[in-house]
Write a protein that holds these residues in place. Structure first.
Motif, PDB file in Angstrom:
ATOM      1  N   SER A  40     -13.161  11.710  -9.557  1.00 26.53           N
ATOM      2  CA  SER A  40     -13.685  10.736  -8.601  1.00 26.53           C
ATOM      3  C   SER A  40     -14.199  11.452  -7.359  1.00 26.53           C
ATOM      4  N   ARG A  41     -14.969  10.728  -6.587  1.00 26.10           N
ATOM      5  CA  ARG A  41     -15.509  11.253  -5.331  1.00 26.10           C
ATOM      6  C   ARG A  41     -14.357  11.698  -4.412  1.00 26.10           C
ATOM      7  N   SER A  42     -13.258  10.936  -4.410  1.00 26.22           N
ATOM      8  CA  SER A  42     -12.157  11.236  -3.506  1.00 26.22           C
ATOM      9  C   SER A  42     -11.378  12.476  -3.923  1.00 26.22           C
ATOM     10  N   ILE A  43     -11.105  12.664  -5.230  1.00 27.17           N
ATOM     11  CA  ILE A  43     -10.334  13.839  -5.638  1.00 27.17           C
ATOM     12  C   ILE A  43     -11.168  15.105  -5.478  1.00 27.17           C
ATOM     13  N   LEU A  44     -12.497  15.005  -5.622  1.00 31.56           N
ATOM     14  CA  LEU A  44     -13.360  16.157  -5.373  1.00 31.56           C
ATOM     15  C   LEU A  44     -13.351  16.524  -3.885  1.00 31.56           C
ATOM     16  N   CYS A  45     -13.099  15.546  -3.017  1.00 28.12           N
ATOM     17  CA  CYS A  45     -12.942  15.854  -1.598  1.00 28.12           C
ATOM     18  C   CYS A  45     -11.694  16.697  -1.378  1.00 28.12           C
ATOM     19  N   LYS A  46     -10.617  16.365  -2.077  1.00 26.91           N
ATOM     20  CA  LYS A  46      -9.385  17.123  -1.924  1.00 26.91           C
ATOM     21  C   LYS A  46      -9.512  18.521  -2.532  1.00 26.91           C
ATOM     22  N   GLU A  47     -10.195  18.618  -3.679  1.00 29.75           N
ATOM     23  CA  GLU A  47     -10.269  19.889  -4.408  1.00 29.75           C
ATOM     24  C   GLU A  47     -11.394  20.793  -3.928  1.00 29.75           C
ATOM     25  N   PHE A 107      -7.252  -0.819  -6.834  1.00 29.31           N
ATOM     26  CA  PHE A 107      -7.721   0.483  -6.378  1.00 29.31           C
ATOM     27  C   PHE A 107      -9.153   0.671  -6.876  1.00 29.31           C
ATOM     28  N   TYR A 108     -10.017   1.195  -6.005  1.00 29.84           N
ATOM     29  CA  TYR A 108     -11.439   1.332  -6.285  1.00 29.84           C
ATOM     30  C   TYR A 108     -11.833   2.807  -6.179  1.00 29.84           C
ATOM     31  N   ASN A 109     -12.291   3.401  -7.292  1.00 25.45           N
ATOM     32  CA  ASN A 109     -12.725   4.794  -7.307  1.00 25.45           C
ATOM     33  C   ASN A 109     -14.179   4.875  -7.746  1.00 25.45           C
ATOM     34  N   THR A 110     -14.985   5.668  -7.033  1.00 25.04           N
ATOM     35  CA  THR A 110     -16.356   5.909  -7.446  1.00 25.04           C
ATOM     36  C   THR A 110     -16.444   7.279  -8.104  1.00 25.04           C
ATOM     37  N   LEU A 111     -17.170   7.332  -9.233  1.00 28.18           N
ATOM     38  CA  LEU A 111     -17.350   8.560  -9.999  1.00 28.18           C
ATOM     39  C   LEU A 111     -18.834   8.892 -10.023  1.00 28.18           C
ATOM     40  N   ASP A 112     -19.234   9.993  -9.429  1.00 22.54           N
ATOM     41  CA  ASP A 112     -20.636  10.408  -9.412  1.00 22.54           C
ATOM     42  C   ASP A 112     -20.901  11.208 -10.672  1.00 22.54           C
ATOM     43  N   ILE A 113     -21.826  10.724 -11.508  1.00 15.46           N
ATOM     44  CA  ILE A 113     -22.106  11.363 -12.788  1.00 15.46           C
ATOM     45  C   ILE A 113     -23.608  11.588 -12.940  1.00 15.46           C
ATOM     46  N   VAL A 114     -23.980  12.516 -13.806  1.00 11.89           N
ATOM     47  CA  VAL A 114     -25.381  12.737 -14.139  1.00 11.89           C
ATOM     48  C   VAL A 114     -25.478  12.901 -15.651  1.00 11.89           C
ATOM     49  N   TYR A 115     -26.408  12.198 -16.252  1.00  6.57           N
ATOM     50  CA  TYR A 115     -26.545  12.231 -17.705  1.00  6.57           C
ATOM     51  C   TYR A 115     -27.179  13.542 -18.151  1.00  6.57           C
ATOM     52  N   ASP A 116     -26.599  14.123 -19.171  1.00  4.51           N
ATOM     53  CA  ASP A 116     -27.033  15.405 -19.712  1.00  4.51           C
ATOM     54  C   ASP A 116     -28.009  15.164 -20.855  1.00  4.51           C
ATOM     55  N   GLY A 117     -29.260  15.586 -20.694  1.00  8.52           N
ATOM     56  CA  GLY A 117     -30.255  15.445 -21.757  1.00  8.52           C
ATOM     57  C   GLY A 117     -30.909  14.081 -21.745  1.00  8.52           C
ATOM     58  N   ALA A 153       0.810  -1.210   0.000  1.00  3.06           N
ATOM     59  CA  ALA A 153       0.000   0.000   0.000  1.00  3.06           C
ATOM     60  C   ALA A 153       0.846   1.265   0.000  1.00  3.06           C
ATOM     61  N   ALA A 154       2.104   1.156   0.368  1.00  2.88           N
ATOM     62  CA  ALA A 154       2.925   2.352   0.514  1.00  2.88           C
ATOM     63  C   ALA A 154       3.489   2.857  -0.804  1.00  2.88           C
ATOM     64  N   TRP A 155       3.415   2.023  -1.861  1.00  2.00           N
ATOM     65  CA  TRP A 155       4.134   2.452  -3.065  1.00  2.00           C
ATOM     66  C   TRP A 155       3.344   2.280  -4.355  1.00  2.00           C
ATOM     67  N   SER A 156       2.025   2.102  -4.274  1.00  2.00           N
ATOM     68  CA  SER A 156       1.223   2.012  -5.501  1.00  2.00           C
ATOM     69  C   SER A 156      -0.069   2.795  -5.301  1.00  2.00           C
ATOM     70  N   HIS A 157      -0.201   3.946  -5.968  1.00  2.00           N
ATOM     71  CA  HIS A 157      -1.329   4.822  -5.714  1.00  2.00           C
ATOM     72  C   HIS A 157      -1.818   5.494  -6.991  1.00  2.00           C
ATOM     73  N   GLY A 158      -3.103   5.864  -7.010  1.00  2.00           N
ATOM     74  CA  GLY A 158      -3.661   6.590  -8.141  1.00  2.00           C
ATOM     75  C   GLY A 158      -5.134   6.854  -7.945  1.00  2.00           C
ATOM     76  N   TYR A 159      -5.659   7.785  -8.746  1.00  2.00           N
ATOM     77  CA  TYR A 159      -7.076   8.124  -8.670  1.00  2.00           C
ATOM     78  C   TYR A 159      -7.554   8.564 -10.045  1.00  2.00           C
ATOM     79  N   VAL A 160      -8.866   8.517 -10.239  1.00  2.00           N
ATOM     80  CA  VAL A 160      -9.464   8.990 -11.489  1.00  2.00           C
ATOM     81  C   VAL A 160      -9.649  10.501 -11.374  1.00  2.00           C
ATOM     82  N   SER A 161      -9.032  11.209 -12.304  1.00  2.00           N
ATOM     83  CA  SER A 161      -9.074  12.678 -12.275  1.00  2.00           C
ATOM     84  C   SER A 161     -10.103  13.260 -13.228  1.00  2.00           C
ATOM     85  N   ASN A 162     -10.575  12.457 -14.218  1.00  2.00           N
ATOM     86  CA  ASN A 162     -11.601  12.951 -15.147  1.00  2.00           C
ATOM     87  C   ASN A 162     -12.383  11.773 -15.728  1.00  2.00           C
ATOM     88  N   PRO A 163     -13.719  11.750 -15.552  1.00  2.00           N
ATOM     89  CA  PRO A 163     -14.503  12.626 -14.679  1.00  2.00           C
ATOM     90  C   PRO A 163     -13.994  12.483 -13.242  1.00  2.00           C
TER      91      PRO A 163
END
Length: 470
Positions: free
Chosen positions: A31-38, A181-191, A19-29
């Motif tokens: 993820s729930r976690s990166i939006l917490c940081k930003e 690694f598990y990332n959740t992405l909250d999305i809403v469909y447009d139209g 766990a100490a040396w392998s990391h990443g996140y979904v930046s687009n769209p």
């Protein structure tokens, strides 16, 4: 017992170290976690400082984080992420069709694959996420090839048709640890979403009358194989139920009542699909990822005689050189002479294995004579020694052209189980060869029973803890 405890502790230490040396996140769209940081999401807790650390054991959907703890990747420190209502999290607007999904890596670990799952059309956004919230088949996959990706990596995925609020579960499976690694992405469909279309992927043929006690069920397949959650089954209660046109109508009606991405019946001019007394087509939703539907009839055994079959895969790869064998597990209830025969599309016998069983089970290995790519039938018959109706089960098997040399093996799993050690090679039930890992992992190779197959090579949820694919 002491050896088992030592092995478990060694495996746990390995997981913590990774766990100490392998990391990443979904930046687009995002993820729930990166939006917490930003700052897009608030009240997130500790994950705002570590959006890249949502790591847990691999194996989704059979393994991985527990239901209710999927968004936090089973990490209590990140438990705020598991809160779930329709208004709790910031959403990103998307459209159905080709959509880029981008990962940002703080440590770009060697990778086995990336998989993307989406919530079912009828999911409940006000209940904590569970496996039932998501489609079991990924709508997008990318092979990592065991290599390190660049620090920023984008996949162009075809996003299925949906409407309103949905969630994407992005899974990054690394290749030389047991984790993902598990990332959740909250999305809403447009139209408005594209109209739902239905494609015929199977047929209910009312070819025979059935008897009380017989069962008829669907077998539904996606790209990754058979999907048990889409199975629909009816039991024949009496002579009237068993009439061929009646059971076909009843099965089609049950499919329509139980399934949301399957429909059975005859299609009218206006596109509606309704059950019929007679032949019915089985349709799948165009956005479901389902590929075919087969109908299986299980005849009620005569008296106390039955034939059980397991461990047979729907697809095998032909090696460039060396033999191809297909293994399957058969169990006899009563005394049966069992024969498993592989037939090609023309009905030619391409290989057979037999066994004489008396309330016992055995692994049969069917050598394939001059294998060629195509569709085959594995016919398994059990002939009662006391006389009576022959039991038969038939399974569709696909052979695909491949490459490489078929490796040798020491045992057909689970034969010789007690003697397995580091370096032992076995032929697994999926037709592939696996090698037992050396100490301190070799103890897991000997952990198997018919009721506990977590470490069965190539099949069990945790097989990679014990085995190496060859």
């Amino acid at each position: 017992m002491n050896g088992s405890r030592s092995l478990l502790l060694a495996g746990a230490g390995f997981m913590v170290a990774s766990a100490a040396w392998s990391h990443g996140y979904v930046s687009n769209p995002p993820s729930r976690s990166i939006l917490c940081k930003e700052g897009g999401n608030s009240g997130c807790g500790a994950v705002q400082y570590e959006p890249q650390s949502l790591e847990y054991t691999s194996g989704w959907p059979t393994g991985g984080p527990a239901d209710g703890k999927i968004a936090s990747a089973n990490n209590a420190s990140f438990g705020n992420l598991d809160e779930q209502t329709s208004t709790r999290w910031k959403k990103t607007s998307v459209k159905a069709g080709v959509t880029p999904i981008t990962w940002t890596f703080t440590a770009n670990h060697a990778t086995r694959n990336f998989r993307y799952y989406i919530t079912r059309a009828d999911w409940n956004p006000n209940v904590k996420l569970s496996r039932a919230s998501f489609e079991s088949t990924p709508f997008c996959t990318h092979d990592g090839g065991g290599k390190q990706p660049p620090k920023v990596l984008t996949h162009n995925c075809s996003l299925p048709a949906r409407s309103g609020y949905q969630i994407i579960l992005a899974v990054w499976e690394v290749s030389d640890t047991v984790n993902s690694f598990y990332n959740t992405l909250d999305i809403v469909y447009d139209g408005n979403p594209p109209p739902v279309t239905w494609a015929a992927k199977g047929t209910i043929y009312p070819s025979v009358d059935l008897s009380a006690g017989d069962k008829v069920s669907t077998r539904v397949f996606g790209a990754a194989g058979e999907l048990a959650q889409y199975k629909t089954q009816i039991s024949i209660a009496n002579v009237n139920d068993g009439l061929r046109n009646n059971w076909a109508y009843n099965l089609a009606s049950r499919i329509n009542a139980e399934q949301t991405v399957l429909r059975a019946g005859q299609k009218a001019a206006d596109g509606s699909i309704s059950p019929a007394y007679g032949q019915n087509e089985v349709y799948v939703r165009s956005d479901s990822g389902l590929e075919r539907v087969e109908i299986q009839v299980d005849k009620a055994p005569a008296g106390n005689v039955d034939l059980l079959v397991s461990g047979l895969s729907s697809e095998y790869t032909i090696p460039a050189s060396g033999p191809l064998s297909i293994s399957l597990n058969v169990t006899a209830v009563g005394e049966l002479d069992v024969a498993a025969t592989l037939l090609d599309a023309a009905g030619t016998n391409k290989g057979q294995a037999t066994a004489a069983l008396n309330n016992s089970g055995q692994t049969l290995v069917v050598p394939v004579n001059q294998p060629a790519a195509g569709t085959y039938s594995m016919v398994v018959k059990g002939t009662p020694r006391a006389g009576g109706t022959v039991l038969q089960k038939t399974y569709a098997v696909t052979l695909k052209a491949g490459g490489g040399t078929s490796p040798s093996y020491d045992y057909v799993f689970p034969n010789g189980l007690a003697s397995y050690k580091g370096g032992t090679k076995v032929l697994a039930s999926n037709g592939k060869v696996y090698e037992c890992k050396p100490f301190p992992y070799e103890g897991w190779c000997r952990v198997w029973s018919s009721s506990n197959n977590a470490y069965e090579p190539g099949v069990g949820a945790n097989w990679q803890d014990a085995w190496i694919a060859r």
